[in-house]
Design a protein around this motif. Structure first.
Motif, PDB file in Angstrom:
ATOM      1  N   PRO A   3      30.263  29.958  30.563  1.00 42.14           N
ATOM      2  CA  PRO A   3      29.279  29.332  31.449  1.00 42.14           C
ATOM      3  C   PRO A   3      29.887  28.630  32.648  1.00 42.14           C
ATOM      4  O   PRO A   3      29.168  28.287  33.592  1.00 42.14           O
ATOM      5  N   TYR A   4      31.199  28.426  32.643  1.00 42.65           N
ATOM      6  CA  TYR A   4      31.881  27.755  33.750  1.00 42.65           C
ATOM      7  C   TYR A   4      32.473  28.749  34.746  1.00 42.65           C
ATOM      8  O   TYR A   4      33.090  28.336  35.737  1.00 42.65           O
ATOM      9  N   VAL A   5      32.305  30.055  34.504  1.00 45.01           N
ATOM     10  CA  VAL A   5      32.799  31.099  35.406  1.00 45.01           C
ATOM     11  C   VAL A   5      31.589  31.791  36.033  1.00 45.01           C
ATOM     12  O   VAL A   5      30.815  32.459  35.334  1.00 45.01           O
ATOM     13  N   LEU A   6      31.409  31.643  37.325  1.00 42.41           N
ATOM     14  CA  LEU A   6      30.218  32.158  37.982  1.00 42.41           C
ATOM     15  C   LEU A   6      30.048  33.661  37.794  1.00 42.41           C
ATOM     16  O   LEU A   6      28.937  34.154  37.607  1.00 42.41           O
ATOM     17  N   ALA A   7      31.148  34.400  37.834  1.00 42.22           N
ATOM     18  CA  ALA A   7      31.072  35.849  37.686  1.00 42.22           C
ATOM     19  C   ALA A   7      30.584  36.269  36.303  1.00 42.22           C
ATOM     20  O   ALA A   7      30.043  37.362  36.135  1.00 42.22           O
ATOM     21  N   ASP A   8      30.776  35.412  35.304  1.00 44.13           N
ATOM     22  CA  ASP A   8      30.380  35.730  33.926  1.00 44.13           C
ATOM     23  C   ASP A   8      28.969  35.283  33.593  1.00 44.13           C
ATOM     24  O   ASP A   8      28.270  35.911  32.797  1.00 44.13           O
ATOM     25  N   THR A   9      28.551  34.177  34.175  1.00 46.95           N
ATOM     26  CA  THR A   9      27.334  33.526  33.719  1.00 46.95           C
ATOM     27  C   THR A   9      26.099  34.179  34.327  1.00 46.95           C
ATOM     28  O   THR A   9      26.180  35.201  35.006  1.00 46.95           O
ATOM     29  N   TRP A  11      21.524  33.769  35.352  1.00 48.16           N
ATOM     30  CA  TRP A  11      20.461  32.914  35.862  1.00 48.16           C
ATOM     31  C   TRP A  11      19.784  32.112  34.741  1.00 48.16           C
ATOM     32  O   TRP A  11      19.335  30.985  34.954  1.00 48.16           O
ATOM     33  N   LYS A  12      19.730  32.682  33.553  1.00 46.31           N
ATOM     34  CA  LYS A  12      19.136  31.940  32.433  1.00 46.31           C
ATOM     35  C   LYS A  12      19.891  30.633  32.209  1.00 46.31           C
ATOM     36  O   LYS A  12      19.278  29.586  31.945  1.00 46.31           O
ATOM     37  N   HIS A  13      21.193  30.701  32.319  1.00 45.63           N
ATOM     38  CA  HIS A  13      22.000  29.483  32.141  1.00 45.63           C
ATOM     39  C   HIS A  13      21.949  28.593  33.377  1.00 45.63           C
ATOM     40  O   HIS A  13      21.851  27.366  33.274  1.00 45.63           O
ATOM     41  N   LEU A  14      22.000  29.189  34.559  1.00 44.60           N
ATOM     42  CA  LEU A  14      22.191  28.412  35.771  1.00 44.60           C
ATOM     43  C   LEU A  14      20.906  27.844  36.367  1.00 44.60           C
ATOM     44  O   LEU A  14      20.961  26.919  37.178  1.00 44.60           O
ATOM     45  N   ARG A  15      19.748  28.380  35.993  1.00 46.74           N
ATOM     46  CA  ARG A  15      18.528  27.954  36.681  1.00 46.74           C
ATOM     47  C   ARG A  15      18.207  26.476  36.441  1.00 46.74           C
ATOM     48  O   ARG A  15      17.505  25.859  37.246  1.00 46.74           O
ATOM     49  N   GLU A  16      18.731  25.908  35.374  1.00 48.46           N
ATOM     50  CA  GLU A  16      18.537  24.483  35.134  1.00 48.46           C
ATOM     51  C   GLU A  16      19.876  23.726  35.127  1.00 48.46           C
ATOM     52  O   GLU A  16      19.940  22.576  34.683  1.00 48.46           O
ATOM     53  N   ALA A  17      20.908  24.353  35.647  1.00 45.48           N
ATOM     54  CA  ALA A  17      22.241  23.734  35.660  1.00 45.48           C
ATOM     55  C   ALA A  17      22.343  22.692  36.771  1.00 45.48           C
ATOM     56  O   ALA A  17      21.600  22.721  37.758  1.00 45.48           O
ATOM     57  N   ASP A  18      23.273  21.789  36.614  1.00 47.87           N
ATOM     58  CA  ASP A  18      23.529  20.741  37.605  1.00 47.87           C
ATOM     59  C   ASP A  18      25.041  20.521  37.662  1.00 47.87           C
ATOM     60  O   ASP A  18      25.583  19.670  36.972  1.00 47.87           O
ATOM     61  N   GLY A  60      33.537  18.328  28.782  1.00 50.03           N
ATOM     62  CA  GLY A  60      32.231  17.889  29.246  1.00 50.03           C
ATOM     63  C   GLY A  60      32.039  17.900  30.744  1.00 50.03           C
ATOM     64  O   GLY A  60      30.971  17.487  31.231  1.00 50.03           O
ATOM     65  N   ALA A  61      33.033  18.358  31.508  1.00 56.76           N
ATOM     66  CA  ALA A  61      32.896  18.382  32.960  1.00 56.76           C
ATOM     67  C   ALA A  61      31.946  19.508  33.371  1.00 56.76           C
ATOM     68  O   ALA A  61      32.023  20.615  32.857  1.00 56.76           O
ATOM     69  N   ARG A  62      31.074  19.202  34.316  1.00 56.53           N
ATOM     70  CA  ARG A  62      30.124  20.206  34.824  1.00 56.53           C
ATOM     71  C   ARG A  62      30.750  20.871  36.044  1.00 56.53           C
ATOM     72  O   ARG A  62      30.579  20.426  37.173  1.00 56.53           O
ATOM     73  N   ILE A  63      31.514  21.924  35.772  1.00 59.33           N
ATOM     74  CA  ILE A  63      32.248  22.604  36.843  1.00 59.33           C
ATOM     75  C   ILE A  63      31.877  24.082  36.842  1.00 59.33           C
ATOM     76  O   ILE A  63      31.430  24.635  35.833  1.00 59.33           O
ATOM     77  N   ILE A  64      32.092  24.723  37.986  1.00 59.60           N
ATOM     78  CA  ILE A  64      31.876  26.171  38.086  1.00 59.60           C
ATOM     79  C   ILE A  64      33.017  26.775  38.895  1.00 59.60           C
ATOM     80  O   ILE A  64      33.375  26.278  39.972  1.00 59.60           O
TER      81      ILE A  64
END
Length: 253
Positions: A3-9, A11-18, A60-64
């Motif tokens: 989930p922290y790699v944009l190429a892998d993740t 929209w289901k995961h990212l649509r509510e991501a921050d 726990g870091a919210r990174i992409i």
């Protein structure tokens, strides 16, 4: 799916991501002695970015981690066949477009994970900082994260013992047999001031190295590469955690 790699993740995961921090590995496509792939800088930057990202995410870091840019500044290698060049002005334009997206979507911390010595970011980052006053922009040079002398007997500058060891760890199937490795001998500038480092001029690569390498790779090993890789990924991963959680309006004391 990471989930922290944009190429892998997805929209289901990212649509509510921050996300708090976006990381952009930036490499190059160029010759690396006779024995290493043209994608050496891309392989290294991608692997380091993704492994450091994993370490940060699991804390726990919210990174992409964004997809790696595979082309870098190779103006001194214009006569090396298929060494691909991206001018600094083009790099600026790419970053401006990407930062426009991040800034608009509320991700205001951005790290360039540099994986190529020809990329020089300071003037670009200064100019982008004026255009994006809400963005915190930093550059991490992974090659300087750890003391290479603690891991390698003869660290050089390009396709050397360090890079050969890393690729033996990360992509051994792309490394030619040892009999095909060049010596990586570097011709030094005749003018003393340039050798001492207090004057700089771009090196015409075909004049300073016969095999495009700078630094003897002969003592490289997979084990050295793995140890160095894990050491720098741990430090960069912890840095990502710090930046992601930091108040960038109150960084100095």
């Amino acid at each position: 799916m990471r989930p922290y790699v944009l190429a892998d993740t997805n929209w289901k995961h990212l649509r509510e991501a921050d996300m708090d921090l976006a990381i952009l590995p930036w490499g190059a496509t160029e010759a690396h002695n006779y024995h290493l792939p043209y994608a050496t800088d891309v392989i290294e930057g991608t692997a380091i970015g993704e492994e450091a990202g994993r370490i940060a995410w699991e804390q726990g870091a919210r990174i992409i981690v964004l997809p790696t840019i595979p082309y870098g500044v190779n103006t001194g290698q214009s006569d090396i066949y298929l060494d691909m060049n991206l001018n600094p002005s083009t790099q600026f334009a790419i970053l401006k477009d990407l930062l426009t997206v991040l800034d608009r979507q509320g991700i205001h911390k951005f790290m360039i994970l540099n994986s190529h010595g020809g990329n020089n970011w300071k003037s670009i980052v200064r100019e982008l900082g004026l255009l994006f006053p809400n963005m915190f922009i930093c550059v991490c040079e992974w090659v300087h994260v750890e003391d290479r002398k603690a891991f390698f007997d003869d660290p050089g500058d390009h396709a050397d013992e360090m890079e050969t060891s890393l690729i033996l760890h990360l992509a051994p199937d792309l490394v030619l047999p040892k009999k095909d490795w060049g010596a990586g001998r570097e011709k030094k500038n005749r003018i003393k001031a340039f050798r001492e480092g207090w004057v700089w001029a771009e090196r015409p690569w075909s004049q300073i190295s016969e095999d495009t390498g700078v630094g003897n790779p002969k003592l490289a090993s997979r084990e050295k590469g793995e140890a160095f890789f894990m050491a720098i990924c741990n430090r960069i991963g912890n840095l990502m955690v710090e930046i992601a959680s930091a108040d960038t309006d109150d960084l100095y004391k």
